[in-house]
Scaffold this active site. Structure first.
Site, PDB file in Angstrom:
ATOM      1  N   SER A  77      35.124  35.590  42.912  1.00  0.00           N
ATOM      2  CA  SER A  77      35.819  36.641  43.645  1.00  0.00           C
ATOM      3  C   SER A  77      36.537  37.598  42.695  1.00  0.00           C
ATOM      4  O   SER A  77      35.897  38.212  41.844  1.00  0.00           O
ATOM      5  CB  SER A  77      36.782  36.008  44.655  1.00  0.00           C
ATOM      6  OG  SER A  77      37.308  36.964  45.549  1.00  0.00           O
ATOM      7  N   HIS A 108      32.412  32.540  51.167  1.00  0.00           N
ATOM      8  CA  HIS A 108      32.994  33.219  50.011  1.00  0.00           C
ATOM      9  C   HIS A 108      33.405  32.265  48.880  1.00  0.00           C
ATOM     10  O   HIS A 108      33.078  32.489  47.720  1.00  0.00           O
ATOM     11  CB  HIS A 108      34.214  34.040  50.440  1.00  0.00           C
ATOM     12  CG  HIS A 108      34.833  34.810  49.325  1.00  0.00           C
ATOM     13  ND1 HIS A 108      34.171  35.822  48.661  1.00  0.00           N
ATOM     14  CD2 HIS A 108      36.056  34.702  48.722  1.00  0.00           C
ATOM     15  CE1 HIS A 108      34.950  36.313  47.718  1.00  0.00           C
ATOM     16  NE2 HIS A 108      36.088  35.651  47.723  1.00  0.00           N
ATOM     17  N   ASP A 116      29.389  36.125  53.627  1.00  0.00           N
ATOM     18  CA  ASP A 116      30.659  36.203  52.923  1.00  0.00           C
ATOM     19  C   ASP A 116      31.607  37.027  53.769  1.00  0.00           C
ATOM     20  O   ASP A 116      31.366  38.215  54.006  1.00  0.00           O
ATOM     21  CB  ASP A 116      30.452  36.846  51.540  1.00  0.00           C
ATOM     22  CG  ASP A 116      31.673  36.750  50.647  1.00  0.00           C
ATOM     23  OD1 ASP A 116      32.794  36.810  51.168  1.00  0.00           O
ATOM     24  OD2 ASP A 116      31.505  36.655  49.414  1.00  0.00           O
TER      25      ASP A 116
END
Length: 258
Positions: free
Chosen positions: A101, A232, A202
């Site tokens: 991320s 995610h 996601d």
């Protein structure tokens, strides 16, 4: 269904880690509002199969309280990663950097600006500035709340939770927006070997970021892996083994070229 509680922020798995190994180093960065817990297991798996030296730092403002995060900026988060990179460079011949991320975004940012320091970079559900309008518009509200609900634990598995904040300082969302978009603008400078891993589903980062990264960088060596069973926080999800295998192969190719 049994509810799985979020692990405490001071849990051992949430602390920074260093798995000492050989001359190839790997900097493995966690995501926004999260902790090293989210990447530790995958990092350990890579370490055990490659013998690489792997470091997972705690980014500034993370792992304590949302109020502490509110006192940081995107420059503080990047500096945290660069300080860890310098430590690895002092002890390793070559260094691969990557993360999950926002950790992936920071890795891409550093690799673009410091090509001589980075042998390769991997991005797991990294963001480079593709946002829905309804996400961006609230950033400009002058009378918005100081904190908004957290975004952690976007995980398909029902038996795992991410160690992260349950509230996000709204001002830090503005810094995240700046960092991701700045990183997107820097991508043409990135010429290192690149591994992109992206979840097809996601709920935090648009999957289109993966193809945007691949089409924007200046690298001639790009590998892409789509994750079909994870959301995610894929490093804590069903595809954690696939991620560890892909990163292991990527790191080993660095080792073999050294």
């Amino acid at each position: 269904m049994t509810k799985i509680e979020r692990p405490p922020l001071d849990a051992p798995d949430a602390q920074p880690f260093l798995f000492e190994g050989g001359s190839v180093g790997v900097l493995f960065l966690h995501g926004f509002t999260s902790t090293p817990q989210s990447v530790r297991a995958v990092a350990r798996g890579v370490h055990e199969t490659t013998g690489a030296t792997i470091m997972g730092p705690l980014l500034a403002g993370h792992g304590t309280t949302p109020e502490d995060l509110a006192r940081t900026t995107q420059l503080d988060w990047v500096r945290s990663a660069e300080m860890a990179l310098e430590t690895l460079l002092d002890h390793c011949e070559r260094v691969v950097i990557g993360g999950l991320s926002l950790g992936a975004t920071i890795a891409l940012n550093i690799a673009a600006r410091r090509p001589d320091a980075v042998d390769g970079v991997f991005s797991i559900n990294g963001s480079t500035g593709l946002y829905r309008p309804e996400v961006v518009a609230p950033l400009y509200e002058e009378d918005g709340p100081d904190f908004v609900p957290g975004i952690g634990s976007d995980i398909a598995r029902h038996d795992v939770r991410e160690t992260c904040y349950d509230r996000i300082p709204r001002n830090t969302l503005q810094h995240r927006f700046l960092l991701t978009n700045a990183t997107g603008a820097l991508l043409p400078l990135l010429r290192s070997r690149l591994l992109i891993l992206q979840s097809r589903t996601d709920h935090v980062v648009a999957p289109q970021n993966a193809t945007h990264i691949a089409c924007s960088v200046g690298s001639d060596d790009i590998r892409m892996v789509w994750l079909s069973r994870s959301w995610h926080v894929a490093t804590l999800d069903h595809d954690d083994g696939l991620i560890a295998q892909a990163v292991r192969q990527f790191v080993m190719s660095s080792s073999q070229s050294a």
